[in-house]
Design an enzyme around this catalytic site. Structure first.
Site, short mmCIF file in Angstrom:
data_model
loop_
_atom_site.label_atom_id
_atom_site.label_comp_id
_atom_site.label_asym_id
_atom_site.label_seq_id
_atom_site.Cartn_x
_atom_site.Cartn_y
_atom_site.Cartn_z
N LYS A 179 3.38 -26.25 -24.86
CA LYS A 179 4.46 -26.54 -23.89
C LYS A 179 4.54 -28.04 -23.57
O LYS A 179 5.61 -28.62 -23.60
CB LYS A 179 4.20 -25.76 -22.60
CG LYS A 179 5.07 -26.20 -21.44
CD LYS A 179 4.84 -25.38 -20.19
CE LYS A 179 3.76 -25.92 -19.27
NZ LYS A 179 4.12 -27.08 -18.46
N ASN A 180 3.38 -28.63 -23.29
CA ASN A 180 3.41 -30.02 -22.79
C ASN A 180 3.65 -31.04 -23.90
O ASN A 180 3.82 -32.22 -23.62
CB ASN A 180 2.12 -30.34 -22.04
CG ASN A 180 2.08 -29.68 -20.67
OD1 ASN A 180 3.07 -29.08 -20.25
ND2 ASN A 180 0.96 -29.80 -19.99
N CYS A 206 5.62 -30.17 -5.16
CA CYS A 206 5.54 -28.89 -5.83
C CYS A 206 4.25 -28.23 -5.43
O CYS A 206 3.43 -28.83 -4.75
CB CYS A 206 5.66 -29.04 -7.34
SG CYS A 206 4.12 -29.43 -8.11
N ARG A 230 2.83 -35.08 -6.41
CA ARG A 230 3.34 -35.40 -7.75
C ARG A 230 4.59 -36.27 -7.76
O ARG A 230 5.65 -35.86 -8.22
CB ARG A 230 3.62 -34.10 -8.53
CG ARG A 230 2.40 -33.25 -8.69
CD ARG A 230 2.69 -32.02 -9.49
NE ARG A 230 2.45 -32.21 -10.90
CZ ARG A 230 2.64 -31.26 -11.81
NH1 ARG A 230 3.12 -30.10 -11.46
NH2 ARG A 230 2.38 -31.49 -13.08
N ASP A 290 -5.64 -28.63 -16.18
CA ASP A 290 -4.89 -27.41 -16.53
C ASP A 290 -5.81 -26.27 -16.96
O ASP A 290 -5.33 -25.16 -17.22
CB ASP A 290 -3.88 -27.71 -17.65
CG ASP A 290 -2.66 -28.45 -17.13
OD1 ASP A 290 -2.50 -28.57 -15.90
OD2 ASP A 290 -1.85 -28.92 -17.96
N ARG A 305 6.70 -19.18 -17.39
CA ARG A 305 7.20 -20.55 -17.58
C ARG A 305 6.36 -21.27 -18.63
O ARG A 305 6.87 -22.14 -19.33
CB ARG A 305 7.07 -21.32 -16.27
CG ARG A 305 8.21 -21.15 -15.30
CD ARG A 305 8.02 -22.10 -14.12
NE ARG A 305 7.48 -23.36 -14.63
CZ ARG A 305 6.55 -24.10 -14.03
NH1 ARG A 305 6.04 -23.72 -12.89
NH2 ARG A 305 6.16 -25.23 -14.56
C1 UD1 Z 1 1.15 -33.48 -16.89
C2 UD1 Z 1 1.22 -32.07 -17.40
C3 UD1 Z 1 0.49 -31.13 -16.46
C4 UD1 Z 1 -0.94 -31.62 -16.22
C5 UD1 Z 1 -0.95 -33.09 -15.81
C6 UD1 Z 1 -2.34 -33.68 -15.71
C7 UD1 Z 1 3.31 -32.01 -18.61
C8 UD1 Z 1 4.71 -31.51 -18.70
N1 UD1 Z 1 2.61 -31.69 -17.52
O1 UD1 Z 1 1.81 -33.52 -15.63
O2 UD1 Z 1 0.46 -29.83 -17.05
O3 UD1 Z 1 -1.54 -30.87 -15.17
O4 UD1 Z 1 -0.21 -33.88 -16.76
O5 UD1 Z 1 -3.00 -33.55 -16.93
O6 UD1 Z 1 2.82 -32.65 -19.52
N2 UD1 Z 1 1.02 -39.57 -10.16
C9 UD1 Z 1 1.50 -40.49 -9.25
N3 UD1 Z 1 2.65 -41.16 -9.55
C10 UD1 Z 1 3.34 -40.97 -10.71
C11 UD1 Z 1 2.84 -40.03 -11.64
C12 UD1 Z 1 1.67 -39.35 -11.33
O7 UD1 Z 1 0.92 -40.68 -8.18
O8 UD1 Z 1 4.37 -41.62 -10.93
C13 UD1 Z 1 -0.22 -38.81 -9.85
C14 UD1 Z 1 0.05 -37.32 -9.73
O9 UD1 Z 1 0.47 -36.95 -8.44
C15 UD1 Z 1 -1.30 -36.73 -10.10
C16 UD1 Z 1 -1.83 -37.71 -11.15
O10 UD1 Z 1 -1.10 -38.92 -10.96
O11 UD1 Z 1 -2.15 -36.76 -8.97
C17 UD1 Z 1 -1.68 -37.26 -12.59
O12 UD1 Z 1 -0.35 -36.82 -12.80
P1 UD1 Z 1 0.39 -36.87 -14.21
O13 UD1 Z 1 -0.58 -37.14 -15.30
O14 UD1 Z 1 1.55 -37.76 -14.09
O15 UD1 Z 1 0.90 -35.36 -14.33
P2 UD1 Z 1 2.24 -34.92 -15.00
O16 UD1 Z 1 2.57 -35.88 -16.09
O17 UD1 Z 1 3.25 -34.61 -13.97
#
Ligand code: UD1
Length: 422
Positions: free
Chosen positions: A22-23, A119, A124, A309, A401
């Site tokens: 998925k990711n 969420c 996030r 995850d 999902r």
């Molecule tokens: C992706 C994965 C999700 C997984 C996560 C961490 C997808 C579609 N989803 O989510 O399944 O759990 O990586 O491995 O690939 N953060 C900020 N600011 C930002 C972006 C992130 O503060 O602009 C923080 C987030 O709140 C979180 C951390 O950084 O605490 C890591 O998040 P991130 O790696 O960005 O997760 P996703 O990419 O949303």
């Protein structure tokens, strides 16, 4: 809403194929925006989130034929891209919709993307995505809950960017934007997740120039255009890890076909420490449950650390293990929603901030349960496999999902799981 009825106590036996990730599929679908000819993706999982991404691309004017040639293939033709917008109805159901921002800015120089809210598993935000795109010259306004973005005259400019925190979709978003920017972009403290590597490899097949995939520094030299390609999505390491946790809890021996060995190395080492026997057989993996599952500690970390995850599924295993396990979640601040539900099965878990202490119990017993997010739902299914008697799991749409027929796959391995349609 569908529910699952699981009766515990049936060991697993047989073989099952791992679905596409998925990711990886989500950023790859967004990457179609960058291409001047259709992008064909194979090994796509049939999942709710991919249908949402398909709807989003169609809303923008793309032709997206999910499942036309074969249930697991799609052709994405974004040559008619006319409306560079991601509306709230779609973004609110899937944060990964934000992945279209970088590609839209790169290809059309403008985008309007609804700001993803909080969420279930934490705040996030996407501030790191926006900061990086700003460094490339993008200008953002917030209007009516939408991010209204435009590229500078002449398009996005290459830049040297250091992410304050490792962000997976942030790295993918900016990497995609940089493929069509002017000059060189250097992404430091970039995510090393296998799905980022998969996305980068597809971009290369489309004509992008990038190096450093799988390291914390990715270098992208912008090109003037990208073309479509045909690309096979990598297998889903989290689905594979979830099935390993299932055999650990239910007992038995299973073979996972098309196993992502390298992407799961850290998880495999941890599962071996709990007593599982894991034997690679070419592209497959044979997994045998131990007579007694042993406790082990984990700390979630960005790749190559233990993935967040897999945290809920590992916790489900630890509820039935011998000994005490300390599980620390460092990525998301609120990712313990499964704890309350696991306790309903008789699990002994205490929480302190980002740490859960799980004391394995002799036996769990079935109960009515409610799923709260994707991986939490999986952990409830897993623990129910080990529980005495029947569990009913409500709100399984969370599971659908992100897992392609997890209940069907577990049933085919001998678990007692029925889906009751709403
Ligand atoms: C992706 C994965 C999700 C997984 C996560 C961490 C997808 C579609 N989803 O989510 O399944 O759990 O990586 O491995 O690939 N953060 C900020 N600011 C930002 C972006 C992130 O503060 O602009 C923080 C987030 O709140 C979180 C951390 O950084 O605490 C890591 O998040 P991130 O790696 O960005 O997760 P996703 O990419 O949303």
């Amino acid at each position: 809403m569908d529910k699952l009825i699981v009766t515990g106590g049936f060991p697993l036996k047989g073989q099952v194929r791992i679905s596409g990730a998925k990711n990886a599929a989500l950023p790859l679908m967004a990457a179609a925006i960058l291409a001047e000819s259709p992008l064909k993706l194979t090994n796509l999982p049939a999942l709710g989130d991919l249908l949402t991404m398909g709807r989003l691309l169609r809303f923008m004017g793309g032709q997206v034929e999910l499942g036309r040639l074969n249930a697991n293939e799609a052709e994405l033709d974004l040559t008619g891209l006319a409306r560079p917008e991601a509306p709230h109805e779609l973004v609110k159901t899937m944060r990964a919709s934000a992945l279209v921002l970088g590609p839209l800015l790169a290809r059309l120089g403008r985008a309007k993307v609804s700001l993803p809210g909080g969420c279930a598993i934490g705040v996030r935000p996407i501030d790191l995505h926006l900061k990086a795109l700003q460094a490339m010259g993008a200008i953002f306004d917030l209007s009516g809950g939408d991010i209204v973005a435009r590229a500078p005259e002449g398009g996005l400019q290459g830049a040297e960017i250091r992410f304050e925190n490792v962000t997976v979709t942030g790295t993918e978003n900016v990497m995609m934007a940089a493929t069509l920017a002017q000059g060189r972009t250097v992404l430091a403290n970039a995510a090393r997740e296998p799905e980022v590597v998969d996305t980068g490899q597809a971009l290369r097949a489309m004509g992008a120039r990038l190096t450093g995939l799988g390291t914390d520094t990715i270098i992208i030299d912008g090109v003037s255009s990208l073309k479509g390609a045909s690309y096979e999505v990598m297998p889903d390491r989290i689905e594979a890890g979830t099935l390993l946790a299932a055999v650990a809890l239910a007992g038995g021996e299973i073979t996972l076909l098309g196993f992502p060995h390298e992407a799961l190395a850290t998880v495999l080492a941890k599962l071996r420490a709990t007593g599982l026997t894991l034997t690679p057989q070419g592209p497959d993996l044979v997994a045998r449950a131990p007579a007694t599952l042993m406790a082990a500690d984990v700390i979630t970390q960005p790749h190559p650390g233990f993935p967040t995850d897999m945290q809920a599924q590992f916790m489900a295993m630890m509820t039935a293990a011998r000994g005490t396990s300390v599980i620390t979640e460092t990525i998301f601040e609120n990712r313990f929603m499964h704890v309350g539900e696991l306790r309903r099965l008789g699990a002994n878990i205490s929480l302190e901030g980002r740490t859960a202490v799980v004391r394995g119990v002799e036996s769990l017993s079935g109960a009515p349960l409610t799923a709260s997010d994707l991986r939490a739902s999986a952990s409830l299914v897993l623990a129910s496999l080990a529980a005495r008697g029947e569990s009913q799991i409500h709100r399984v749409y969370h599971l659908d999902r992100g897992y392609e027929g997890l209940d069907r796959k577990l049933s085919s391995l001998g678990a007692s799981i029925q889906r009751v349609k709403a």
